[in-house]
Design a protein around this motif. Sequence first.
Motif, short mmCIF file in Angstrom:
data_model
loop_
_atom_site.label_atom_id
_atom_site.label_comp_id
_atom_site.label_asym_id
_atom_site.label_seq_id
_atom_site.Cartn_x
_atom_site.Cartn_y
_atom_site.Cartn_z
N THR A 220 0.84 -1.21 0.00
CA THR A 220 0.00 0.00 0.00
C THR A 220 0.87 1.25 0.00
O THR A 220 0.34 2.35 0.00
CB THR A 220 -0.94 0.07 1.23
OG1 THR A 220 -0.15 0.06 2.41
CG2 THR A 220 -1.94 -1.06 1.26
N VAL A 221 2.18 1.08 0.02
CA VAL A 221 3.09 2.24 0.15
C VAL A 221 3.41 2.82 -1.22
O VAL A 221 3.51 4.03 -1.39
CB VAL A 221 4.37 1.84 0.90
CG1 VAL A 221 5.34 3.01 0.98
CG2 VAL A 221 4.04 1.34 2.30
N GLY A 222 3.58 1.97 -2.23
CA GLY A 222 3.78 2.46 -3.59
C GLY A 222 5.23 2.72 -3.92
O GLY A 222 6.10 1.87 -3.70
N GLU A 223 5.48 3.91 -4.41
CA GLU A 223 6.78 4.25 -4.99
C GLU A 223 7.97 3.88 -4.08
O GLU A 223 8.96 3.33 -4.55
CB GLU A 223 6.77 5.76 -5.25
CG GLU A 223 7.83 6.22 -6.22
CD GLU A 223 7.61 7.70 -6.59
OE1 GLU A 223 6.44 8.14 -6.68
OE2 GLU A 223 8.61 8.39 -6.78
N ALA A 224 7.87 4.18 -2.79
CA ALA A 224 9.01 4.00 -1.89
C ALA A 224 9.39 2.53 -1.70
O ALA A 224 10.56 2.22 -1.40
CB ALA A 224 8.71 4.63 -0.53
N THR A 225 8.46 1.62 -1.87
CA THR A 225 8.73 0.21 -1.56
C THR A 225 8.57 -0.72 -2.77
O THR A 225 8.83 -1.92 -2.66
CB THR A 225 7.79 -0.29 -0.44
OG1 THR A 225 6.44 0.06 -0.77
CG2 THR A 225 8.15 0.32 0.90
N SER A 246 3.13 6.71 -0.71
CA SER A 246 4.37 7.50 -0.91
C SER A 246 4.50 8.03 -2.32
O SER A 246 5.43 8.78 -2.60
CB SER A 246 5.58 6.64 -0.57
OG SER A 246 5.69 5.58 -1.52
N GLY A 247 3.62 7.63 -3.24
CA GLY A 247 3.73 8.14 -4.61
C GLY A 247 3.37 7.09 -5.63
O GLY A 247 3.30 5.89 -5.33
#
Length: 320
Positions: A220-225, A246-247
């Motif tokens: 669910t964090v997106g760009e960062a992970t 995160s993006g």
Amino acid sequence: MLAAYVESPNFDDPLSALVVGERPDPVVPEGWSLVRIKAASLNRHDIWTLQGISQHPLTMPITLGCDGAGTLDDGSEVLLYPAMTTAGWCGDETLDNYSVFSELYNGTQADYVVVPDRNIIAKPASMSFATAASLGTAWLTAYRMLFTKSQLRPGMTMLIQGASGGVSTALIQMGRAAGMTVWVTGRSAEKRAHAEALGAHQTFPPGETLPRRVDAVFETVGEATWAHSLASLRRGGTMVLAGMTSGNDPAANIATIFIEQITIAGSVLGTLEEMRNLIDFVVTADITPTVGLSLPLEDAVAGYRDMWADKTNGKIVFTR
Ligand SMILES: NC(=O)c1ccc[n+]([C@@H]2O[C@H](COP(=O)([O-])OP(=O)(O)OC[C@H]3O[C@@H](n4cnc5c(N)ncnc54)[C@H](OP(=O)(O)O)[C@@H]3O)[C@@H](O)[C@H]2O)c1
């Protein structure tokens, strides 16, 4: 009535758009009911609303809050299913052009909310209002991700990106209860310790190489992970994707996805049937959703401030 609402969204400074104050009492349409709210929970979705981000055009002012529990006129205790479908829709509600409370209709962070009758579910007598108000958006989303989308069976290993949020803590608690090996990334030692206290078997700082690759990643964090999620999946594994806090702009790494035969399963909310199954599951498995902060609605600003500062520890609940 008292309500937490937004009148002028502010993308860069969402907290400045939050108003806690008086709004008119709602009018109850035919086929809808008035619910006197006892508890309403906060979701990242409410921050998006303060920023003006929505799946549907927002008519201002709009009361915030997707999830709630309370009482009907006759005193019966209820909780709310968050997805409202278009007229005549049959089948999986998440495949419709559905809305949630605080999009097309006023939300739950208020003294009263009006809701379609089909969104009302009897609250189990043993369940607190705070638990009942936590089971909507975050827990329902986690339930569908885990039991409908992930293809996991008990004994398999799951990686949850993020330790302390509403969806993450729901995945930790339900994954553990369902017999998975639960691995979690968290951005601080304190958050990782909390995840372990909730049932995570092992925790890792973000981006750390895992002892072995996992059967499913919950993203669910997106760009960062994103890159770490892809690298952490075993060949043939499943990435269950439900958010991008995160993006929205990761390097897709297309080659890895097909060479490793990764299934990417998008997931939103859950059906009414999944909501009923979720309620039965938490009662049967004796799971109490983690509520990190409970405040009177009058003090809602403090809860929003914590979420915006990434200081969550499970759900944040506002009480009446
Ligand atoms: N698809 C759906 O139907 C659906 C439903 C509910 C929620 N969502 C989405 O799921 C996401 C989580 O919602 P929530 O209500 O659980 O939010 P939340 O309570 O604010 O939790 C945020 C989570 O993001 C993690 N995170 C890790 N790296 C991050 C970074 N660089 N920036 C920001 N957060 C980071 C946090 O982990 P740490 O513990 O390490 O801080 C925390 O677990 C949101 O994007 C939301 O829109 C989607």
